[in-house]
Design a protein around this motif. Structure first.
Motif, PDB file in Angstrom:
ATOM      1  N   ALA A 186       0.827  -1.217   0.000  1.00  0.00           N
ATOM      2  CA  ALA A 186       0.000   0.000   0.000  1.00  0.00           C
ATOM      3  C   ALA A 186       0.857   1.262   0.000  1.00  0.00           C
ATOM      4  O   ALA A 186       0.388   2.346   0.344  1.00  0.00           O
ATOM      5  N   SER A 187       2.118   1.121  -0.391  1.00  0.00           N
ATOM      6  CA  SER A 187       3.045   2.257  -0.323  1.00  0.00           C
ATOM      7  C   SER A 187       2.631   3.402  -1.232  1.00  0.00           C
ATOM      8  O   SER A 187       2.840   4.570  -0.907  1.00  0.00           O
ATOM      9  N   ILE A 193      -0.896  10.108   0.321  1.00  0.00           N
ATOM     10  CA  ILE A 193      -1.510  10.749   1.492  1.00  0.00           C
ATOM     11  C   ILE A 193      -0.494  11.605   2.232  1.00  0.00           C
ATOM     12  O   ILE A 193      -0.787  12.737   2.641  1.00  0.00           O
ATOM     13  N   PHE A 194       0.713  11.078   2.382  1.00  0.00           N
ATOM     14  CA  PHE A 194       1.727  11.769   3.177  1.00  0.00           C
ATOM     15  C   PHE A 194       2.790  12.423   2.293  1.00  0.00           C
ATOM     16  O   PHE A 194       3.960  12.532   2.674  1.00  0.00           O
ATOM     17  N   LYS A 195       2.378  12.885   1.104  1.00  0.00           N
ATOM     18  CA  LYS A 195       3.327  13.471   0.158  1.00  0.00           C
ATOM     19  C   LYS A 195       4.063  14.659   0.758  1.00  0.00           C
ATOM     20  O   LYS A 195       5.295  14.739   0.708  1.00  0.00           O
ATOM     21  N   ASP A 196       3.324  15.615   1.344  1.00  0.00           N
ATOM     22  CA  ASP A 196       3.947  16.821   1.890  1.00  0.00           C
ATOM     23  C   ASP A 196       4.892  16.489   3.040  1.00  0.00           C
ATOM     24  O   ASP A 196       5.973  17.079   3.169  1.00  0.00           O
ATOM     25  N   LEU A 199       8.037  14.899   1.546  1.00  0.00           N
ATOM     26  CA  LEU A 199       8.857  15.935   0.928  1.00  0.00           C
ATOM     27  C   LEU A 199       9.576  16.760   1.989  1.00  0.00           C
ATOM     28  O   LEU A 199      10.754  17.098   1.852  1.00  0.00           O
ATOM     29  N   GLY A 200       8.845  17.106   3.056  1.00  0.00           N
ATOM     30  CA  GLY A 200       9.460  17.863   4.146  1.00  0.00           C
ATOM     31  C   GLY A 200      10.554  17.070   4.832  1.00  0.00           C
ATOM     32  O   GLY A 200      11.596  17.627   5.207  1.00  0.00           O
ATOM     33  N   LEU A 201      10.337  15.764   4.990  1.00  0.00           N
ATOM     34  CA  LEU A 201      11.344  14.903   5.609  1.00  0.00           C
ATOM     35  C   LEU A 201      12.615  14.874   4.774  1.00  0.00           C
ATOM     36  O   LEU A 201      13.727  15.067   5.285  1.00  0.00           O
TER      37      LEU A 201
END
Length: 428
Positions: A186-187, A193-196, A199-201
């Motif tokens: 399910a990656s 869902i956790f794109k932002d 990217l921030g990470l």
């Protein structure tokens, strides 16, 4: 009789008593269960009271006597309270199965809830230690410019991911490895869902590893209207306090995807660059006569230069039999060339100009606004207010000195200039 059997006898005491008095066995069982839950609740509340008033307060007294401040930050982040919760949990874990020995379905749910609570409690303890460490390092001078907020958030995300994996594996009775494998399928959805956050990470890691921005850096980011000092770097945003004391929030990912200006190099260099131009009217540039050169020799800064330079020019013209009835013949000095030398000498004498860095006074290509005479030098004082004062002082002097060389500054005509011209024309 061992301790466990003794506890069972105590737990079943009211049930047997109620049955002896003629109460229905099922009713007696549930009433006994209710009494035991009330007693267990009172025991847990009592343990919590003891932990809060003795153990935690004792830890506070201990930290007050130590010289380090790390333990003080542990107190503020509730580290002793989280650790102290293991004791009442242990009591509940031992007594609850005895109370619900006749309700196996409830016990199965209970064990899962205890495992989940222990996982969450461990995550809270890790978070407390992480926050305390971050706040402690902020008090150390060598870490003042490091993005500790970003580091702590990255570590905390990994801790929560591991914790959630253990929680879901407990809920669905699967191994952590098996759950991680199914999570990989399910990656794509997770990435969406956790794109932002992702990217921030990535951006936070790159900013930290490549040392792109530090706390305390002065940056200019025109896209976001930021021009000021970086006050905070975290996983999602970079906070900039502008020079008008407003704050601008910049997405961390923009620091590696867009172009911005970091003034750290200027702050770390020995001086701060001054680069400005004055525009000279082209029709005010001329050759100088001997009388005009003699007048300029009264200017102290360029007197030795004029003596040597004019002697060299006169010797050259004499040796070549130059006809000096016209100034254009042979070699000559111009008022602009002498002013350029004066500006260079003035900068070398100025106490606020860094003498070991570039000092250049140069002509730029002529424009419709005149001849740009560019001043390039570096001030010793890099503080903004003092830098502006030094720049203004230099150009105040040079602008005031220009008329002494029979030069004129270019200035676009104003309404008053046009009105005066028309009035003079009408008089003619």
């Amino acid at each position: 009789m061992n301790i466990e059997e003794g506890l069972i006898d105590i737990i079943c005491f009211f049930e047997e008593l109620f049955v002896d008095y003629g109460m229905n066995a099922v009713a007696a069982q549930y009433l006994n269960l209710l009494i035991n839950l009330v007693v267990l609740t009172l025991i847990v509340l009592g343990i919590n009271y003891l932990i809060k008033n003795f153990i935690i307060e004792g830890f506070k007294l201990f930290t007050n006597k130590t010289k380090t401040t790390l333990d003080d930050f542990l107190i503020k982040s509730n580290f002793p309270r989280y650790v102290g919760r293991f004791l009442p949990l242990f009591v509940v874990y031992k007594l609850f199965p005895l109370i619900f020995s006749e309700f196996p379905e409830v016990l199965e749910i209970f064990y899962k809830l205890v495992e989940i609570y222990v996982i969450i409690l461990i995550v809270w303890i890790c978070r407390s230690v992480l926050r305390s460490t971050r706040n402690y390092l902020k008090t150390r001078e060598e870490f003042n410019d490091k993005p500790l907020e970003s580091f702590s958030q990255i570590i905390m995300i990994f801790i929560w991911i591991i914790g959630l994996m253990f929680i879901f594996s407990t809920l669905f009775n699967r191994s952590v490895l098996g759950f991680a494998i199914s999570l990989g399928a399910a990656s794509a959805v997770i990435l969406l869902i956790f794109k932002d956050t992702i990217l921030g990470l990535v951006a936070s890691i790159q900013v930290s590893v490549n040392d792109i921005v530090r706390i305390g850096d002065w940056i200019t980011f025109e896209k976001f209207g930021a021009d000021g000092t970086v006050t905070e770097i975290n996983l999602a945003t970079v906070r900039v306090q502008n020079w008008d004391n407003t704050f601008t929030t910049i997405p961390t990912y923009s620091l590696i995807s867009d172009s911005f200006q970091n003034w750290r190099g200027m702050q770390e260099s020995p001086g701060r660059r001054i680069k400005r131009s004055v525009y000279i009217k082209q029709n005010s540039v001329k050759f100088l006569t001997s009388e005009e050169i003699d007048r300029l020799k009264k200017i102290k800064l360029i007197a030795p230069y004029l003596e040597n330079r004019q002697a060299e020019i006169d010797k050259y013209n004499e040796s070549n039999g130059t006809d000096k009835s016209l100034l254009i013949n042979g070699r000559n000095q111009t008022n602009l060339g002498i002013f350029r030398k004066y500006a260079d000498s003035y900068l070398h004498e100025h106490s606020a100009v860094h003498k070991e860095m570039y000092i250049i006074v140069r002509h730029m290509a002529p424009t419709a606004n005149g001849i740009p005479l560019e001043i390039l030098c570096f001030s010793k004082d890099k503080r903004w207010e003092n830098f502006e004062y030094i720049s203004a002082d230099i150009f105040d002097h040079l602008i005031a000195a220009i008329p002494y060389f029979d030069l004129k500054l270019f200035e676009a005509p104003s309404g008053d200039d046009i009105r005066s011209f028309l009035e003079r024309k009408s008089e003619i």
